[in-house]
Design a protein around this motif. Structure first.
Motif, short mmCIF file in Angstrom:
data_model
loop_
_atom_site.label_atom_id
_atom_site.label_comp_id
_atom_site.label_asym_id
_atom_site.label_seq_id
_atom_site.Cartn_x
_atom_site.Cartn_y
_atom_site.Cartn_z
N HIS A 1 24.65 33.66 51.11
CA HIS A 1 25.39 33.04 50.00
C HIS A 1 24.46 32.57 48.89
N THR A 2 23.24 32.25 49.23
CA THR A 2 22.25 31.94 48.19
C THR A 2 22.09 33.16 47.27
N TYR A 3 21.98 34.34 47.87
CA TYR A 3 21.78 35.54 47.07
C TYR A 3 23.03 35.93 46.29
N LEU A 4 24.21 35.74 46.90
CA LEU A 4 25.43 36.07 46.16
C LEU A 4 25.62 35.14 44.97
N GLN A 5 25.25 33.87 45.14
CA GLN A 5 25.37 32.94 44.00
C GLN A 5 24.38 33.30 42.90
N GLU A 6 23.20 33.70 43.31
CA GLU A 6 22.20 34.12 42.33
C GLU A 6 22.69 35.38 41.59
N MET A 7 23.24 36.33 42.34
CA MET A 7 23.76 37.57 41.76
C MET A 7 24.85 37.25 40.73
N HIS A 8 25.70 36.31 41.09
CA HIS A 8 26.78 35.92 40.18
C HIS A 8 26.20 35.34 38.89
N THR B 1 35.04 32.30 57.39
CA THR B 1 33.98 32.44 56.37
C THR B 1 34.49 32.99 55.04
N ALA B 2 35.73 33.47 55.00
CA ALA B 2 36.20 34.20 53.82
C ALA B 2 36.03 33.43 52.51
N LEU B 3 36.38 32.14 52.53
CA LEU B 3 36.35 31.40 51.27
C LEU B 3 34.93 31.09 50.81
N LEU B 4 33.95 31.28 51.69
CA LEU B 4 32.56 31.13 51.23
C LEU B 4 32.22 32.21 50.21
N TYR B 5 32.83 33.37 50.35
CA TYR B 5 32.56 34.47 49.42
C TYR B 5 33.42 34.39 48.15
N CYS B 6 34.69 34.00 48.35
CA CYS B 6 35.60 34.17 47.21
C CYS B 6 36.37 32.91 46.86
N ARG C 1 37.24 29.80 44.71
CA ARG C 1 37.19 29.73 43.25
C ARG C 1 35.93 29.05 42.73
N ASP C 2 35.49 28.02 43.39
CA ASP C 2 34.34 27.27 42.87
C ASP C 2 33.01 27.69 43.47
N ARG C 3 33.01 28.76 44.23
CA ARG C 3 31.77 29.19 44.89
C ARG C 3 30.83 29.93 43.95
N GLY C 4 31.39 30.57 42.91
CA GLY C 4 30.55 31.37 42.02
C GLY C 4 29.92 32.54 42.76
N GLU C 5 30.72 33.29 43.51
CA GLU C 5 30.18 34.46 44.22
C GLU C 5 31.00 35.70 43.85
N LEU C 6 32.04 36.00 44.61
CA LEU C 6 32.81 37.22 44.37
C LEU C 6 34.28 36.88 44.16
N ASP C 7 35.07 37.86 43.71
CA ASP C 7 36.50 37.61 43.48
C ASP C 7 37.33 37.83 44.74
N MET C 8 36.97 38.82 45.51
CA MET C 8 37.72 39.05 46.76
C MET C 8 36.89 39.89 47.71
N MET C 9 37.39 40.00 48.93
CA MET C 9 36.69 40.74 49.98
C MET C 9 37.59 41.84 50.52
N PHE C 10 36.96 42.93 50.95
CA PHE C 10 37.65 43.87 51.83
C PHE C 10 37.31 43.46 53.25
N GLN C 11 38.33 43.08 54.02
CA GLN C 11 38.11 42.71 55.42
C GLN C 11 38.88 43.69 56.30
N PHE C 12 38.50 43.81 57.57
CA PHE C 12 39.01 44.90 58.40
C PHE C 12 39.63 44.43 59.72
N ALA C 13 40.02 43.17 59.78
CA ALA C 13 40.55 42.66 61.05
C ALA C 13 41.75 43.48 61.53
N HIS C 14 42.59 43.92 60.59
CA HIS C 14 43.77 44.71 60.99
C HIS C 14 43.37 46.09 61.52
N VAL C 15 42.23 46.59 61.04
CA VAL C 15 41.76 47.90 61.51
C VAL C 15 41.19 47.77 62.93
#
Ligand code: GLC
Ligand code: CA
Length: 556
Positions: free
Chosen positions: A230-237, A259-264, A266-280
């Motif tokens: 998450h340090t790197y994703l915030q830097e990337m953002h 962990t999902a909200l750590l990535y997306c 609103r106030d995290r400054g990382e990504l907008d959404m994730m592709f997750q595969f739990a249903h798969v």
């Protein structure tokens, strides 16, 4: 150029009311008869996508690549693979798409590069090269063997020996895909500069391949969601995304509801959404995973996954909604019926997915109900994953017949057979010999035939996509699950400002008597249906096989 300020957080972002469409360029449309799809081919089909009403294309990698993994092995991040076209073709694609209200979201692979990348060539020629540390190297173990036993995703060990430097490098996927060392600040700077270079060309954002694997700690044997992720994703953002009106979607097979909200968030400054595969993963063989013959489809488990993810993102974050992509078998073959009820079940699955809260993604051919391929022989396969696993599985005692059963159920080539445009030779995909065989059913399953039918699957998708574009309740309405324990029916409501949408779907090839739960009962206007139009959701309903419909109550 960066925009002056970020768009307001309360306003609907364009990608929340839009539907995405994934193109796997190799298999979409071949313009020059070499058997491989290309950018000029995509441009020639943009009107098909405009008619469908999508808002953006997720374009699988088109960068220069030796194609060990069909472009998920990039050898030059700033060039287009010659078989796909040129940078000028790409710029034309962005411009022509924009004219049709469509943005281009590029797939970007930064967990690893190709072993043909100049960085890796320098890195493996000398320990002294600055690029050596762009990759993950370890000295041999005391016995001279590899520094760890970790297995690669595409079969075999994950550590690979390079005699010139007397060290092993780490490659999570194939040996041609060495992992980048995100702990090196110079490498990270190079990546962010490259991202800005593409964003400045006017693209609509990125889909970030296996992004939860950056920031790994191989010594602690942590490969997913490592300590520095998450340090790197915030830097990337901060360095590339902030202040731009783009969308960023991260792919992860490890992200969980916890962990999902750590990535997306609103106030995290990382990504907008994730592709997750739990249903798969929920549908795989419990011990053998994706290479075993899957157990019968379990709707209750499937609903539990979606209901949970809808709850996780109820107030914060944002879901992606999909059943298909280039790594997964065709959804109508897995969750529906690719025989007698192909059309009904394709529409049913779309209805359920598109009316949830989140951004739906349509994978090429899904909009006409394309099906799995049914391979008979290993030599029909092209996928590095299947071919790489073959040796491992046979060594484990799996018979070739069992292996083919697993491939036919879950293999990635199912989704990669050429797009079926017409009932003509090679489905209109190419005038040459396609790189992967065309599905034999293209005589009946093709774009021309489906679009000529006012009751076709395409038309059903077009209407679902328009509902999302036009109705704030489809974008923002609160999600409420119903009948969670029902074995045959998926039911939910969406609610916003006193209006309500009720969605009901029969997931089986049998008629079902469904007692509508009290809380879901309503009357109103039929928004969409794959059978007869219904105005009432109450009492006992007799649902036809794979019947699905949605009703809107309240004003409007
Ligand atoms: C992602 C891609 C897949 C690729 C892998 C390695 O899962 O979707 O196609 O093989 O990453 O890059
Ligand atoms: Ca071509």
């Amino acid at each position: 150029m960066k925009a002056e300020s970020a768009p307001s957080q309360d306003a609907t972002r364009w990608w929340q009311a839009a539907t995405g469409y994934q193109i796997y360029p190799r298999s979409f449309c071949d313009s020059n008869g070499d058997g491989v799809g290309d950018i000029a081919g995509i441009i020639s089909k943009l009107d098909h996508l405009r008619d469908l009403g999508i808002g953006f294309i997720w374009l699988s990698p088109v960068y220069e690549s030796p194609m060990a993994d069909n472009g998920y092995d990039i050898s030059d991040y700033r060039a287009i693979a010659p078989e796909f076209g040129t940078l000028a073709d790409f710029d034309r694609l962005v411009a022509e798409a924009r004219e049709r209200g469509i943005r281009i979201v590029m797939d970007l692979v930064v967990n690893h590069s190709s072993s043909a990348h100049p960085w890796f060539r320098a890195a493996s020629a000398s320990r002294q090269a600055p690029e050596h540390d762009y990759y993950i190297w370890r000295d041999p173990a005391a016995d001279g063997g590899p520094p760890g036993r970790h297995r690669a995703s595409f079969g075999g060990p994950a550590w690979h020996w390079v005699p010139q430097v007397g060290r092993y490098y780490f490659g999570q996927f194939s040996p041609e895909q060495p992992d980048l060392n995100w702990d090196n600040p110079a490498l990270r700077r190079q990546i962010y500069q490259m991202m800005n270079w593409w964003l400045d060309r006017g693209i609509g954002g990125f889909r970030l391949d296996v992004i939860s694997m950056i920031g790994k700690d191989v010594d602690a044997e942590i490969y997913e969601e490592g300590p520095r992720l998450h340090t790197y994703l915030q830097e990337m953002h901060r360095e590339a995304f902030a202040g731009r009106d783009i969308v960023t979607v991260g792919e992860s097979w490890a992200v969980s509801p916890e962990t999902a909200l750590l990535y997306c968030g609103r106030d995290r400054g990382e990504l907008d959404m994730m592709f997750q595969f739990a249903h798969v993963v929920a549908g795989w063989h419990p011990e053998l995973g994706k290479w075993g013959t899957p157990p019968p489809f379990d709707l209750r488990r499937f609903k539990r996954v979606f209901n949970q993810w809808q709850a996780v993102m109820a107030e914060d974050g944002w879901n992606s909604l999909f059943l298909s992509n280039h790594d997964l078998p065709r959804q109508v073959s897995v969750y529906g019926d690719d025989g007698e009820f192909r059309v009904a079940s394709a529409k049913m699955l779309a209805t359920v997915m598109h009316l949830m809260k989140g951004t739906p993604f349509v994978y090429q051919g899904e909009e006409i109900g394309m099906t799995n391929a049914h391979f008979e022989r290993i030599d029909q396969l092209r996928d590095v994953e299947a071919l790489g696993h073959y040796a491992d599985q046979i060594a484990n005692g799996v018979t070739p017949e069992e292996f083919m059963a697993g491939v036919n159920a879950n293999g990635r080539d199912n989704a990669r057979t050429p797009m079926q445009w017409t009932d003509g030779p090679q489905a209109g995909f190419t005038t040459g010999t396609p790189w992967l065989e065309v599905n034999r059913n293209h005589g009946t399953v093709n774009v021309a035939a489906d679009r000529a039918d006012p009751d076709g699957i395409f038309e059903h998708y077009r209407r679902l996509i328009a509902l999302r574009r036009d109705m704030p309740i489809v974008v923002h309405g609160a999600y409420r699950p119903f009948a969670e324990d029902h074995r045959a029916v998926f039911a939910y409501a969406r609610e916003l400002d006193g209006r309500r949408i009720g969605v009901v779907a029969n997931f089986t090839r049998d008629p079902v008597e469904f007692d509508v739960p009290e809380g879901l009962a309503m009357t109103g206007r039929c928004l969409i249906s794959n059978a007869r139009a219904r105005q009432a959701l109450s009492g006992r309903l007799s649902l036809a096989p794979f019947e699905a419909f949605a009703i809107l109550s309240g004003d409007g």
